[in-house]
Design an enzyme around this catalytic site. Structure first.
Site, PDB file in Angstrom:
ATOM      1  N   LYS A  54     -17.361  -5.140  11.700  1.00 47.73           N
ATOM      2  CA  LYS A  54     -18.046  -6.554  11.912  1.00 47.73           C
ATOM      3  C   LYS A  54     -19.046  -6.191  13.361  1.00 47.73           C
ATOM      4  O   LYS A  54     -19.763  -7.261  13.664  1.00 47.73           O
ATOM      5  CB  LYS A  54     -16.967  -7.490  12.345  1.00 47.73           C
ATOM      6  CG  LYS A  54     -16.044  -7.796  11.026  1.00 47.73           C
ATOM      7  CD  LYS A  54     -14.708  -8.685  11.771  1.00 47.73           C
ATOM      8  CE  LYS A  54     -13.922  -8.948  10.624  1.00 47.73           C
ATOM      9  NZ  LYS A  54     -12.495  -9.733  11.388  1.00 47.73           N
ATOM     10  N   GLY A  55     -18.682  -5.238  14.133  1.00 44.54           N
ATOM     11  CA  GLY A  55     -19.202  -5.131  15.390  1.00 44.54           C
ATOM     12  C   GLY A  55     -20.677  -5.136  15.590  1.00 44.54           C
ATOM     13  O   GLY A  55     -21.124  -5.761  16.513  1.00 44.54           O
ATOM     14  N   ASP A 111     -23.034  -0.698  16.001  1.00 42.61           N
ATOM     15  CA  ASP A 111     -22.697  -0.999  17.388  1.00 42.61           C
ATOM     16  C   ASP A 111     -22.467  -0.324  18.525  1.00 42.61           C
ATOM     17  O   ASP A 111     -23.493  -0.066  19.444  1.00 42.61           O
ATOM     18  CB  ASP A 111     -21.458  -2.305  17.356  1.00 42.61           C
ATOM     19  CG  ASP A 111     -20.237  -1.423  16.827  1.00 42.61           C
ATOM     20  OD1 ASP A 111     -20.340  -0.177  16.330  1.00 42.61           O
ATOM     21  OD2 ASP A 111     -19.234  -2.302  16.565  1.00 42.61           O
ATOM     22  N   ASP A 114     -18.910   6.278  19.621  1.00 43.43           N
ATOM     23  CA  ASP A 114     -17.883   6.786  20.565  1.00 43.43           C
ATOM     24  C   ASP A 114     -17.503   8.106  20.180  1.00 43.43           C
ATOM     25  O   ASP A 114     -18.575   9.103  20.595  1.00 43.43           O
ATOM     26  CB  ASP A 114     -16.578   5.923  20.565  1.00 43.43           C
ATOM     27  CG  ASP A 114     -15.555   6.374  21.427  1.00 43.43           C
ATOM     28  OD1 ASP A 114     -15.849   7.108  22.286  1.00 43.43           O
ATOM     29  OD2 ASP A 114     -14.801   5.653  21.598  1.00 43.43           O
ATOM     30  N   LYS A 142     -21.740   6.172  23.843  1.00 45.37           N
ATOM     31  CA  LYS A 142     -20.628   6.333  25.149  1.00 45.37           C
ATOM     32  C   LYS A 142     -21.059   7.979  25.344  1.00 45.37           C
ATOM     33  O   LYS A 142     -20.736   8.782  24.586  1.00 45.37           O
ATOM     34  CB  LYS A 142     -19.300   6.182  24.494  1.00 45.37           C
ATOM     35  CG  LYS A 142     -18.848   4.886  24.806  1.00 45.37           C
ATOM     36  CD  LYS A 142     -17.334   4.868  24.764  1.00 45.37           C
ATOM     37  CE  LYS A 142     -16.989   3.465  24.347  1.00 45.37           C
ATOM     38  NZ  LYS A 142     -15.463   3.246  24.135  1.00 45.37           N
ATOM     39  N   PHE A 163     -13.859   1.178  27.736  1.00 37.62           N
ATOM     40  CA  PHE A 163     -13.897   0.453  26.570  1.00 37.62           C
ATOM     41  C   PHE A 163     -14.496  -0.976  26.727  1.00 37.62           C
ATOM     42  O   PHE A 163     -14.253  -1.725  27.729  1.00 37.62           O
ATOM     43  CB  PHE A 163     -12.385   0.133  26.187  1.00 37.62           C
ATOM     44  CG  PHE A 163     -12.291  -0.355  24.836  1.00 37.62           C
ATOM     45  CD1 PHE A 163     -12.216   0.133  23.616  1.00 37.62           C
ATOM     46  CD2 PHE A 163     -12.124  -2.099  24.718  1.00 37.62           C
ATOM     47  CE1 PHE A 163     -12.155  -0.385  22.465  1.00 37.62           C
ATOM     48  CE2 PHE A 163     -12.000  -2.436  23.315  1.00 37.62           C
ATOM     49  CZ  PHE A 163     -12.010  -1.648  22.233  1.00 37.62           C
ATOM     50  N   ASP A 170     -15.295  -6.298  19.804  1.00 39.15           N
ATOM     51  CA  ASP A 170     -14.053  -7.121  19.828  1.00 39.15           C
ATOM     52  C   ASP A 170     -12.920  -6.195  20.468  1.00 39.15           C
ATOM     53  O   ASP A 170     -13.146  -4.923  20.453  1.00 39.15           O
ATOM     54  CB  ASP A 170     -13.487  -7.559  18.595  1.00 39.15           C
ATOM     55  CG  ASP A 170     -12.888  -6.592  17.873  1.00 39.15           C
ATOM     56  OD1 ASP A 170     -13.327  -5.433  17.794  1.00 39.15           O
ATOM     57  OD2 ASP A 170     -11.810  -6.567  17.434  1.00 39.15           O
ATOM     58  N   ARG A 176     -15.924 -11.131  20.574  1.00 39.46           N
ATOM     59  CA  ARG A 176     -17.265 -10.749  19.827  1.00 39.46           C
ATOM     60  C   ARG A 176     -18.231 -11.677  20.416  1.00 39.46           C
ATOM     61  O   ARG A 176     -19.454 -11.363  20.208  1.00 39.46           O
ATOM     62  CB  ARG A 176     -17.148 -11.120  18.312  1.00 39.46           C
ATOM     63  CG  ARG A 176     -16.184  -9.889  17.950  1.00 39.46           C
ATOM     64  CD  ARG A 176     -16.304  -9.969  16.157  1.00 39.46           C
ATOM     65  NE  ARG A 176     -15.011  -9.350  15.650  1.00 39.46           N
ATOM     66  CZ  ARG A 176     -14.965  -7.927  15.549  1.00 39.46           C
ATOM     67  NH1 ARG A 176     -15.952  -7.170  15.874  1.00 39.46           N
ATOM     68  NH2 ARG A 176     -14.116  -7.303  14.722  1.00 39.46           N
TER      69      ARG A 176
HETATM   70  P1  5GP Z   1     -16.045   6.408  16.794  1.00 38.52           P
HETATM   71  O1  5GP Z   1     -15.665   6.614  15.424  1.00 38.52           O
HETATM   72  O2  5GP Z   1     -17.461   6.723  17.148  1.00 38.52           O
HETATM   73  O3  5GP Z   1     -15.234   6.952  17.896  1.00 38.52           O
HETATM   74  O4  5GP Z   1     -15.963   4.637  17.032  1.00 38.52           O
HETATM   75  C1  5GP Z   1     -17.046   4.057  16.404  1.00 38.52           C
HETATM   76  C2  5GP Z   1     -16.163   2.782  16.082  1.00 38.52           C
HETATM   77  O5  5GP Z   1     -15.223   2.378  17.014  1.00 38.52           O
HETATM   78  C3  5GP Z   1     -17.145   1.330  16.636  1.00 38.52           C
HETATM   79  O6  5GP Z   1     -18.005   1.062  15.445  1.00 38.52           O
HETATM   80  C4  5GP Z   1     -16.554   0.409  17.137  1.00 38.52           C
HETATM   81  O7  5GP Z   1     -16.033  -0.379  16.082  1.00 38.52           O
HETATM   82  C5  5GP Z   1     -15.057   1.067  17.598  1.00 38.52           C
HETATM   83  N1  5GP Z   1     -15.470   1.446  19.029  1.00 38.52           N
HETATM   84  C6  5GP Z   1     -15.708   2.425  19.679  1.00 38.52           C
HETATM   85  N2  5GP Z   1     -15.728   2.415  21.181  1.00 38.52           N
HETATM   86  C7  5GP Z   1     -15.612   0.967  21.322  1.00 38.52           C
HETATM   87  C8  5GP Z   1     -15.531   0.058  22.692  1.00 38.52           C
HETATM   88  O8  5GP Z   1     -15.798   0.669  23.580  1.00 38.52           O
HETATM   89  N3  5GP Z   1     -15.262  -1.169  22.226  1.00 38.52           N
HETATM   90  C9  5GP Z   1     -15.017  -1.709  21.019  1.00 38.52           C
HETATM   91  N4  5GP Z   1     -14.895  -2.967  20.949  1.00 38.52           N
HETATM   92  N5  5GP Z   1     -14.972  -0.932  19.929  1.00 38.52           N
HETATM   93  C10 5GP Z   1     -15.328   0.361  20.165  1.00 38.52           C
END
Ligand code: 5GP
Length: 189
Positions: A54-55, A111, A114, A142, A163, A170, A176
């Protein structure tokens, strides 16, 4: 966030938020630039924009209006985080695409990246369907957190590794609907 630094329209958020990482105005300006660049890059071959729910929903709805090409849209829903603020590394497809992407120019609209694990998984998953091209437009990256090497063609902003919530992002389904991006300092952060 102390009530003195919190914008008037966000008084309802209480003490969960620290300072603004990006204001709504900064995001809108960058989204307009991204739209221009994408329009110029794709030209005669309009992309299929794939929003990762949803992000990315807020980013998608602004970005698609900034792209001046007759592009189609579709949606996927994945789950990589539960209610917690740390990546599980496990990606689950909750909703798949409706479109056949074989031979099409696909642009994944994300969105935030990370660890990069979600994106890495999505690229493999969608790449197996033989799109003509598969690129990524991520609003946020990030800094220094990526566990997998990735080429992300379009990045809105690189942000420090905290975060964040707002503009679609969210924490346990909350926040959101903020117009900017804020550091979350509530429970679990
Ligand atoms: P990754 O797989 O790159 O570690 O994480 C990606 C997903 O984790 C993003 O699409 C998002 O949904 C969530 N995510 C990663 N970092 C954040 C953050 O700082 N805040 C929020 N709300 N969601 C995050």
């Amino acid at each position: 966030m102390s009530s003195s630094s919190i914008p008037e329209h966000l008084q309802w958020t209480g003490d969960d938020l620290a300072g603004a990482v990006l204001t709504g105005e900064q995001i809108q300006q960058r989204v307009a630039e991204l739209g221009e660049t994408i329009s110029a890059d794709y030209g005669d071959t309009p992309p299929l924009l794939v929003c990762v729910l949803k992000g990315a929903v807020t980013f998608m709805s602004d970005l698609m209006r900034a792209v001046r090409l007759p592009c189609d849209i579709d949606f996927m829903a994945v789950s990589s985080y539960g209610a917690a603020t740390k990546s599980s590394g496990v990606v689950r497809i909750i909703k798949d695409l409706e479109s056949d992407i074989a031979g099409r120019h696909v642009l994944i609209v994300e969105d935030i990246v990370d660890s990069g694990l979600t994106l890495n998984y999505l690229r493999k998953y969608l790449g197996a369907r033989k799109p003509a091209s598969l690129e990524v437009c991520a609003l946020l990256l990030k800094e220094g957190e990526q566990k997998v090497e990735q080429t992300i063609r379009y990045v809105g902003f690189t942000i420090p590794s905290t975060f964040v919530v707002g503009y679609g992002l969210d924490v346990a389904e909350k926040y959101r609907n903020l117009d900017g991006i804020y550091t979350y300092q509530g429970e679990g952060s």
